[in-house]
Motif scaffolding. Structure first.
Motif, PDB file in Angstrom:
ATOM      1  N   LEU A 167       0.840  -1.294  -0.048  1.00 38.21           N
ATOM      2  CA  LEU A 167      -0.025   0.012   0.013  1.00 38.21           C
ATOM      3  C   LEU A 167       0.775   0.986  -0.138  1.00 38.21           C
ATOM      4  CD1 LEU A 167      -2.804   1.266   0.234  1.00 38.21           C
ATOM      5  CD2 LEU A 167      -2.772   0.973   2.679  1.00 38.21           C
ATOM      6  N   THR A 168       1.827   1.259   0.686  1.00 39.58           N
ATOM      7  CA  THR A 168       2.794   2.301   1.042  1.00 39.58           C
ATOM      8  C   THR A 168       3.243   2.698  -0.442  1.00 39.58           C
ATOM      9  OG1 THR A 168       3.241   1.466   3.103  1.00 39.58           O
ATOM     10  CG2 THR A 168       4.722   3.335   2.074  1.00 39.58           C
ATOM     11  N   GLU A 169       4.035   1.613  -1.112  1.00 35.30           N
ATOM     12  CA  GLU A 169       4.460   1.875  -2.330  1.00 35.30           C
ATOM     13  C   GLU A 169       3.471   2.272  -3.473  1.00 35.30           C
ATOM     14  OE1 GLU A 169       5.458  -0.367  -6.554  1.00 35.30           O
ATOM     15  OE2 GLU A 169       3.710  -0.485  -5.006  1.00 35.30           O
ATOM     16  N   ALA A 170       2.305   1.843  -3.317  1.00 35.90           N
ATOM     17  CA  ALA A 170       1.213   2.584  -4.406  1.00 35.90           C
ATOM     18  C   ALA A 170       1.168   3.716  -4.101  1.00 35.90           C
ATOM     19  CB  ALA A 170      -0.151   1.516  -4.340  1.00 35.90           C
ATOM     20  N   LEU A 171       0.783   3.915  -2.862  1.00 31.10           N
ATOM     21  CA  LEU A 171       0.345   5.588  -2.575  1.00 31.10           C
ATOM     22  C   LEU A 171       1.516   6.533  -2.990  1.00 31.10           C
ATOM     23  CD1 LEU A 171      -1.884   5.084   0.589  1.00 31.10           C
ATOM     24  CD2 LEU A 171      -2.460   5.130  -1.901  1.00 31.10           C
ATOM     25  N   THR A 172       2.785   6.187  -2.339  1.00 27.86           N
ATOM     26  CA  THR A 172       3.823   7.003  -2.517  1.00 27.86           C
ATOM     27  C   THR A 172       4.216   7.213  -4.059  1.00 27.86           C
ATOM     28  OG1 THR A 172       4.784   5.957  -0.545  1.00 27.86           O
ATOM     29  CG2 THR A 172       6.292   7.230  -2.044  1.00 27.86           C
ATOM     30  N   ARG A 173       4.077   6.093  -4.654  1.00 32.96           N
ATOM     31  CA  ARG A 173       4.466   6.520  -6.065  1.00 32.96           C
ATOM     32  C   ARG A 173       3.513   7.434  -6.918  1.00 32.96           C
ATOM     33  NH1 ARG A 173       5.962   0.888  -8.798  1.00 32.96           N
ATOM     34  NH2 ARG A 173       6.822   2.042 -10.463  1.00 32.96           N
ATOM     35  N   ALA A 174       2.210   6.887  -6.554  1.00 24.95           N
ATOM     36  CA  ALA A 174       1.308   7.940  -7.081  1.00 24.95           C
ATOM     37  C   ALA A 174       1.467   9.209  -6.671  1.00 24.95           C
ATOM     38  CB  ALA A 174      -0.078   7.549  -6.614  1.00 24.95           C
ATOM     39  N   PHE A 175       1.698   9.491  -5.586  1.00 24.07           N
ATOM     40  CA  PHE A 175       1.864  10.869  -4.991  1.00 24.07           C
ATOM     41  C   PHE A 175       2.957  11.599  -5.808  1.00 24.07           C
ATOM     42  CE2 PHE A 175       3.278  14.132  -2.271  1.00 24.07           C
ATOM     43  CZ  PHE A 175       2.557  14.899  -1.934  1.00 24.07           C
TER      44      PHE A 175
END
Lengths: 199, 199
Positions: A113-121
């Motif tokens: 989840l962290t990876e997904a949200l961080t990369r999107a941001f």
DNA sequence: GACATAATGGGAACACGTTCCACTTCGAGA
DNA sequence: TCTCGAAGTGGAACGTGTTCCCATTATGTC
């Protein structure tokens, strides 16, 4: 469009609309949590949320918008969770570290989840400016609130400091996601940075 | 594979290979400079560099690798340009600000290029770790060198400080790219941050 | 209840990153 | 010079984000 209820903030429209929106964000979080950024596929989100692909795109004009909106919702929840409890620590620096640790541990429990949200941001462009700003404001407020839990108003200097802390936090997240550092290293780096910046 | 010349550093192979690589990176920079991240399309890069698509992928396994490699080359050039001249400023903080201003102005002359490289750097995942680390090391070295132009060795504390400065710099770039702030605001924020962090 | 309007569903179609394959060219050693 | 393997070429094909279209369904108005 201009229907009845608008109790919260934006023109979110009817409750059916709000429910659908929540369902979409739930599906997004679930998929991201399971397989990260790549697993959040628009068709999969639509299926899981039980909406058509076109509908998904009517709610969120791109995958990035979708993920940043999900991030914003998570942050809102984090902030209200933090608002409820007193923050441990005697000095501003201690409290900021506490909050960052708390937030980060929440994230490291769910690396995908962290990876997904961080990369999107990080990948977002100008078209996502609104949502990005929302997230940035939340982050700054979380930090200033940790610095001065009693104060309602904070001065310009505090905001600048909080922004630097936020910058370091984001960069550390990116460091983890890109495999440049481990979570432990990132946390250590953040702590050191906070001690340098906040006093 | 194990041909003759290897005068520089890595196993880049023959000079034909090196030339092709340079041509690809040139094409990448040209396209990025013109239209940003989206304009760097793999088919377009291949066309412009006069190589086949498959060859491009043999040199750089993904668009992100390609762009981060281009960023690394730009950084190397920046570093050697900086290494040649004395850095203005009496205090470490002043010199760091000078360097950041210099670097940033180079970037703001070419916003599309900045956008392309920044987004690539931020979007990278673990598979690009090597290139990312290279860029991070260059950035840290540029900052520590500005702090102590005379010293060859720097202590742990200085590296930590330089990393925080680098974090702020990256976050500021992202802020510009995402339209959260103007270049001027970003520069002001960086300056303020440096004054807070470096002494 | 009938109608106008907007929202949704379902799915085809398109763009671009990426992969794969069959064929050709190049370059170094026998 | 000839040969062989590595590197390059050209292009088809696939996956996923994104767009588009139209029939169908909800929603609010008279």
């Amino acid at each position: 469009m201009l229907s009845s209820s608008a109790p919260t903030s934006e023109s979110l429209g009817s409750s059916a609309r709000r429910e659908r929106r929540e369902r979409i964000l739930d599906a997004t979080i679930a998929l991201a949590s399971h397989g990260g950024f790549d697993a959040v596929q628009m068709r999969a989100v639509a299926d899981r949320a039980d909406v058509a692909l076109g509908t998904l795109y009517r709610y969120f004009p791109s995958k990035i918008h979708l993920l940043v909106a999900a991030l914003a919702r998570e942050f809102e929840r984090t902030e209200s969770a933090l608002g409820a409890s007193r923050i441990e620590g005697d000095t501003p620096a201690d409290r900021v570290v506490t909050v960052l640790r708390w937030t980060t541990s929440g994230l490291e429990d769910d690396p995908h989840l962290t990876e997904a949200l961080t990369r999107a941001f990080m990948f977002a462009d100008r078209s996502v400016a609104t949502e990005i700003r929302l997230v940035a404001r939340l982050l700054t407020r979380i930090v200033t609130n940790a610095m001065h839990p009693d104060r309602d108003e904070v001065d310009d200097e505090d905001v600048a400091i909080a922004r630097v802390v936020g910058d370091v936090w984001l960069a550390s997240l990116v460091g983890c996601v890109t495999g440049r550092s481990t979570t432990a290293e990132a946390v250590a780096h953040m702590e050191r940075a906070v001690r340098l910046i906040v006093r």
